[in-house]
Design a protein around this motif. Structure first.
Motif, mmCIF file in Angstrom:
data_model
loop_
_atom_site.group_PDB
_atom_site.id
_atom_site.type_symbol
_atom_site.label_atom_id
_atom_site.label_comp_id
_atom_site.label_asym_id
_atom_site.label_seq_id
_atom_site.Cartn_x
_atom_site.Cartn_y
_atom_site.Cartn_z
ATOM 1 N N TYR A 28 0.006 5.141 -0.293
ATOM 2 C CA TYR A 28 -0.994 5.521 0.712
ATOM 3 C C TYR A 28 -0.625 4.982 2.087
ATOM 4 O O TYR A 28 -0.055 3.905 2.204
ATOM 5 C CB TYR A 28 -2.373 4.980 0.321
ATOM 6 C CG TYR A 28 -2.855 5.479 -1.010
ATOM 7 C CD1 TYR A 28 -2.733 6.830 -1.352
ATOM 8 C CD2 TYR A 28 -3.415 4.615 -1.938
ATOM 9 C CE1 TYR A 28 -3.162 7.297 -2.586
ATOM 10 C CE2 TYR A 28 -3.849 5.074 -3.176
ATOM 11 C CZ TYR A 28 -3.715 6.414 -3.493
ATOM 12 O OH TYR A 28 -4.138 6.866 -4.698
ATOM 13 N N LEU A 51 0.833 -1.201 0.000
ATOM 14 C CA LEU A 51 0.000 0.000 0.000
ATOM 15 C C LEU A 51 0.872 1.257 0.000
ATOM 16 O O LEU A 51 0.654 2.190 -0.768
ATOM 17 C CB LEU A 51 -0.911 -0.009 1.239
ATOM 18 C CG LEU A 51 -1.878 1.166 1.346
ATOM 19 C CD1 LEU A 51 -2.952 1.086 0.269
ATOM 20 C CD2 LEU A 51 -2.543 1.203 2.723
ATOM 21 N N LYS A 56 -12.160 0.770 -5.140
ATOM 22 C CA LYS A 56 -12.346 -0.666 -5.330
ATOM 23 C C LYS A 56 -11.123 -1.312 -5.984
ATOM 24 O O LYS A 56 -10.746 -2.433 -5.626
ATOM 25 C CB LYS A 56 -13.602 -0.918 -6.185
ATOM 26 C CG LYS A 56 -14.888 -0.564 -5.451
ATOM 27 C CD LYS A 56 -16.120 -0.916 -6.244
ATOM 28 C CE LYS A 56 -16.430 0.072 -7.345
ATOM 29 N NZ LYS A 56 -16.818 1.403 -6.879
ATOM 30 N N SER A 57 -10.495 -0.612 -6.920
ATOM 31 C CA SER A 57 -9.386 -1.238 -7.664
ATOM 32 C C SER A 57 -8.308 -1.741 -6.722
ATOM 33 O O SER A 57 -7.773 -2.825 -6.882
ATOM 34 C CB SER A 57 -8.750 -0.256 -8.645
ATOM 35 O OG SER A 57 -9.646 0.704 -9.053
ATOM 36 N N ARG A 81 -8.711 2.470 3.292
ATOM 37 C CA ARG A 81 -9.983 3.134 3.563
ATOM 38 C C ARG A 81 -10.982 2.108 4.074
ATOM 39 O O ARG A 81 -10.735 0.898 4.032
ATOM 40 C CB ARG A 81 -10.520 3.740 2.270
ATOM 41 C CG ARG A 81 -9.773 4.972 1.834
ATOM 42 C CD ARG A 81 -10.533 5.554 0.669
ATOM 43 N NE ARG A 81 -9.871 6.701 0.087
ATOM 44 C CZ ARG A 81 -10.045 7.076 -1.171
ATOM 45 N NH1 ARG A 81 -10.831 6.367 -1.962
ATOM 46 N NH2 ARG A 81 -9.457 8.142 -1.635
ATOM 47 N N GLN A 91 -11.616 -1.606 2.748
ATOM 48 C CA GLN A 91 -10.566 -2.143 1.872
ATOM 49 C C GLN A 91 -9.756 -3.267 2.521
ATOM 50 O O GLN A 91 -9.511 -4.307 1.915
ATOM 51 C CB GLN A 91 -9.605 -1.027 1.451
ATOM 52 C CG GLN A 91 -10.162 -0.113 0.381
ATOM 53 C CD GLN A 91 -9.176 0.982 0.005
ATOM 54 O OE1 GLN A 91 -8.373 1.422 0.834
ATOM 55 N NE2 GLN A 91 -9.238 1.432 -1.233
ATOM 56 N N PRO A 103 -19.441 2.616 -3.276
ATOM 57 C CA PRO A 103 -19.774 3.653 -4.248
ATOM 58 C C PRO A 103 -18.554 4.079 -5.058
ATOM 59 O O PRO A 103 -17.418 3.827 -4.670
ATOM 60 C CB PRO A 103 -20.291 4.808 -3.385
ATOM 61 C CG PRO A 103 -19.805 4.537 -2.012
ATOM 62 C CD PRO A 103 -19.608 3.069 -1.893
ATOM 63 N N THR A 104 -18.844 4.718 -6.170
ATOM 64 C CA THR A 104 -17.794 5.213 -7.050
ATOM 65 C C THR A 104 -16.803 6.081 -6.286
ATOM 66 O O THR A 104 -17.207 6.925 -5.494
ATOM 67 C CB THR A 104 -18.441 6.050 -8.171
ATOM 68 O OG1 THR A 104 -19.429 5.241 -8.763
ATOM 69 C CG2 THR A 104 -17.418 6.463 -9.201
ATOM 70 N N GLY A 105 -15.551 5.841 -6.529
ATOM 71 C CA GLY A 105 -14.521 6.653 -5.893
ATOM 72 C C GLY A 105 -14.071 6.121 -4.550
ATOM 73 O O GLY A 105 -13.158 6.665 -3.937
ATOM 74 N N ALA A 106 -14.690 5.025 -4.108
ATOM 75 C CA ALA A 106 -14.360 4.499 -2.782
ATOM 76 C C ALA A 106 -12.995 3.807 -2.784
ATOM 77 O O ALA A 106 -12.365 3.657 -1.735
ATOM 78 C CB ALA A 106 -15.429 3.520 -2.320
ATOM 79 N N SER A 109 -2.835 4.483 4.729
ATOM 80 C CA SER A 109 -3.777 3.557 5.372
ATOM 81 C C SER A 109 -4.859 3.140 4.387
ATOM 82 O O SER A 109 -5.127 3.833 3.401
ATOM 83 C CB SER A 109 -4.415 4.245 6.576
ATOM 84 O OG SER A 109 -5.002 5.455 6.141
HETATM 85 P P1 ADP Z 1 -13.729 2.998 -7.562
HETATM 86 O O1 ADP Z 1 -13.289 1.941 -8.544
HETATM 87 O O2 ADP Z 1 -14.271 2.429 -6.305
HETATM 88 O O3 ADP Z 1 -14.660 3.997 -8.173
HETATM 89 P P2 ADP Z 1 -10.957 3.732 -7.627
HETATM 90 O O4 ADP Z 1 -10.423 2.393 -7.379
HETATM 91 O O5 ADP Z 1 -10.877 4.245 -9.024
HETATM 92 O O6 ADP Z 1 -12.450 3.828 -7.125
HETATM 93 O O7 ADP Z 1 -10.250 4.731 -6.607
HETATM 94 C C1 ADP Z 1 -10.612 6.087 -6.524
HETATM 95 C C2 ADP Z 1 -9.435 6.915 -6.041
HETATM 96 O O8 ADP Z 1 -9.162 6.682 -4.676
HETATM 97 C C3 ADP Z 1 -8.153 6.625 -6.793
HETATM 98 O O9 ADP Z 1 -7.544 7.860 -7.091
HETATM 99 C C4 ADP Z 1 -7.356 5.810 -5.798
HETATM 100 O O10 ADP Z 1 -5.979 5.928 -6.017
HETATM 101 C C5 ADP Z 1 -7.775 6.441 -4.484
HETATM 102 N N1 ADP Z 1 -7.581 5.540 -3.340
HETATM 103 C C6 ADP Z 1 -7.973 4.255 -3.253
HETATM 104 N N2 ADP Z 1 -7.642 3.740 -2.054
HETATM 105 C C7 ADP Z 1 -7.045 4.709 -1.355
HETATM 106 C C8 ADP Z 1 -6.475 4.798 -0.026
HETATM 107 N N3 ADP Z 1 -6.473 3.758 0.799
HETATM 108 N N4 ADP Z 1 -5.957 5.981 0.344
HETATM 109 C C9 ADP Z 1 -5.961 7.027 -0.484
HETATM 110 N N5 ADP Z 1 -6.468 7.015 -1.721
HETATM 111 C C10 ADP Z 1 -6.998 5.875 -2.164
#
Ligand code: ADP
Ligand code: MG
Length: 608
Positions: free
Chosen positions: A13, A7, A43-44, A17, A20, A38-41, A15
């Motif tokens: 990063y 990570l 997931k990837s 979220r 995760q 939700p979007t932006g959370a 920590s």
């Molecule tokens: P989703 O697929 O859920 O819509 P993404 O995987 O595209 O979201 O992630 C959204 C953003 O959050 C990306 O810019 C990603 O790098 C950031 N992100 C994901 N996990 C963390 C984390 N633990 N700390 C900080 N940023 C994170």
């Protein structure tokens, strides 16, 4: 390496979220998982971190070339070897990617679902160890989802064909129960960890408005937010052009974005917006994917979107920084019709077998109906959204337009019964407009054509304002006293609770917004009651008649009111004359004008 190191070292990063870590842990321990966030959370990250820690290769199934490209470039930029295999590659590129994969050069391979079935991919799968299959945007597997992809159904076959069953991780932002069950069942997840996180966005204020004049309402809303960054979503390119043009004329630096613009134009608009050179973005839903602008203070939907999933995703682009932000939806009946039209059109081209197509279409209509109910409910809007996604919302959030409106409860049992009775007595054959026009005793062309004056309910609710009748009708639909069909013509039918109401076993209590008693409010009420005398359908015709009037005025070099006054056009809308004789009944139409313009106006009314 440990997950924490990955990570930090790879992604940078400190920590995890919410949610995760648990999903990462369970995946690493070999458990199937379903993550609904939700979007932006983020997931990837939930499948990318395990991918880097597990021994073999991770296959990520993703529906869109652009999403794959984005994620692979992002990974490459972090120094992770990843590749994608989809139809954007030439055959040679594809072969090379496969060869590299076989040599173990990639930890992560993104693939379109269609690719999984190919001979080459099958061979690869037999030669390398696949530890994890991550299905991104997993709702695409469900016919209940908003972007059903038949090719997603093949993922399960692919997995079954593998020599060793890998761990399966599915991710989506769509959390309705039906979609969730489809994912679990069709992918065949085994005792999975299912995690649903944080759909509630407490800093967002939700509001629904039904403005008579949307552009004027927009100015009012923008004046309240001067210089702040906001997005205005419209359902069509044409509307984007019009709204952007109108805002610029009103002195707002607004840029636009839709699929009809060149790549260069889109890039420029997006940058102007992101860099706060232009605070207002007017766009279709083509805008927003992957945009992470945190200080968007409001998202206004100039048109109602096709479903709650789309709405919440788009509205959710407001307030990513956690500061208060506004999400406003402007509803009009027209929006619903445009969406119905789009659902029908979309289905003409689908590659699905006919029966499946019908099912998908029905569900699209169903989602549209639930979106429409959102615009009509008088209960907490946040609660409505959260319940839609299967979360518990409580009944009161205090931060939406419904929670902040004072309501009074009225007993409308009689009105409800009459509307329901009207639907029954006319054989459940007509749409909402005809039903409302019948009970209010209107004299329109359709009422005459269908002989509704002979209906026992004709004029029975003449004393109730039209807007109130529509509210009651919407409530009857919401509570399943009535239902609408999803055909080309939306007909009102009896719902499963109709009999109880007709038998007098139930009372209807509806919450109406309290009408203000101030003198100014009184004056406004009177005016709006007058304007409300036109039904939505009449409004649409009124617009077309005005356009015709404008055209004639141009041809004759006279001001439009010289041709016909607004009052005359309104009267035409209500009476809908069918021939020259009836046209003469319209207020303001004399023999001369009837002779001169009659045919063109009659033709315009006939079309409507
Ligand atoms: P989703 O697929 O859920 O819509 P993404 O995987 O595209 O979201 O992630 C959204 C953003 O959050 C990306 O810019 C990603 O790098 C950031 N992100 C994901 N996990 C963390 C984390 N633990 N700390 C900080 N940023 C994170
Ligand atoms: Mg994603």
């Amino acid at each position: 390496m440990e997950k924490q190191e990955v990570l930090k070292n790879v992604f940078g990063y400190d920590s995890f979220r919410e949610g995760q870590e648990m999903l990462v842990d369970d995946t690493l321990q070999g458990k199937d998982v379903l993550g609904i966030m939700p979007t932006g959370a983020g997931k990837s990250l939930c499948f990318q971190v395990p991918a880097l820690l597990l021994e073999g290769i991770t296959i990520v199934v993703s529906p869109l070339i652009s999403l794959m490209k984005d994620q692979v470039s992002a990974l490459n930029a972090l120094g992770v070897h990843a590749a994608f295999i989809n139809s954007s590659l030439t055959e040679g590129q594809c072969r090379r990617a496969m060869a590299y994969a076989r040599e173990g050069r990639y930890k992560i391979i993104y693939a379109a679902p269609e690719r999984l079935e190919t001979e080459a991919f099958g061979e690869l799968a037999r030669q390398v160890k696949i530890s994890l299959v991550a299905v991104d945007e997993a709702h695409c597997i469900s016919q209940w989802g908003q972007d059903f992809r038949p090719s997603y159904l093949k993922i399960a076959d692919f997995i079954q064909g593998l020599p060793v069953r890998p761990v399966i991780a599915a991710y989506t932002a769509t959390a309705t129960r039906e979609v969730r069950e489809d994912i679990l069942c069709i992918l065949g997840l085994v005792e999975p960890t299912v995690l649903v996180t944080g759909y509630d966005r407490k800093n967002l204020y939700f509001e629904v408005k039904k403005p008579k004049d949307k552009s004027r309402e927009l100015l009012v809303d923008l004046q309240r937010n001067p210089d702040k960054s906001g997005i205005i979503y419209c359902s069509t390119r044409k509307a984007v052009e019009e709204v952007q043009c109108f805002l610029q004329a009103a002195g707002y630096p607004a840029v636009k974005y839709h699929a009809g613009l060149s790549e260069e134009e889109r890039r420029r608009s997006q940058e102007d917006f992101i860099y706060d050179r232009a605070p207002v973005m007017v766009a279709t839903n083509a805008f927003g994917m992957g945009i992470d602008k945190s200080n968007v203070r409001y998202v206004i939907h100039y048109n109602m979107p096709k479903d709650i999933e789309s709405y919440y995703q788009e509205a959710g682009r407001a307030g990513r920084d956690g500061e208060p932000a506004h999400c406003v939806l402007y509803y009009s009946g027209q929006d619903k019709r445009i969406n119905e039209f789009l659902i029908e059109k979309q289905m003409e081209h689908a590659e699905l077998p006919k029966e499946d197509r019908a099912v998908v279409q029905e569900r699209s209509f169903d989602r549209l109906q639930k979106m429409t109910f959102y615009c009509f409910t008088n209960d907490c809007l946040r609660d409505y959204i959260l319940r839609y996604f299967g979360e518990y919302g409580g009944n009161y959030c205090g931060n939406c337009s419904n929670c902040q409106t004072q309501f009074e409860t009225a007993d409308v049992t009689e009105e409800g019964k009459t509307l329901t009775e009207c639907v029954r007595s006319c054989g459940q054959r007509y749409g909402m407009t005809v039903i409302v026009d019948t009970v209010r005793g209107a004299d329109t062309a359709k009422i005459r054509q269908y002989k509704m004056k002979e209906n026992p309910c004709y004029g029975a609710l003449a004393a109730v304002p039209v807007y109130r009748l529509r509210q009651i009708l919407q409530y009857l639909l919401l509570q399943e006293y009535l239902q609408v069909t999803n055909d080309a013509y939306t007909l009102v039918k009896l719902g499963k609770n109709a009999e109880k109401l007709l038998a007098g076993e139930e009372r209807l209590q509806i919450k109406f917004p309290k009408e203000r008693e101030t003198s100014a409010g009184g004056a406004r009420k009177k005016k709006s009651a007058q304007a409300a005398a036109l039904t939505e359908e009449d409004e649409a015709l009124f617009g077309r008649l005005k356009a015709l009037r404008m055209q004639i005025a141009r041809e004759e070099h006279v001001p439009p009111y010289i041709v016909f006054s607004d009052k005359t056009l309104r009267d035409m809308c209500q009476r809908r004359p069918g021939d020259a004789q009836e046209l003469l009944d319209v207020s303001g139409v004399g023999a001369y004008k009837a002779g001169k313009y009659g045919q063109r106006f009659l033709a315009c009314i006939r079309e409507g």
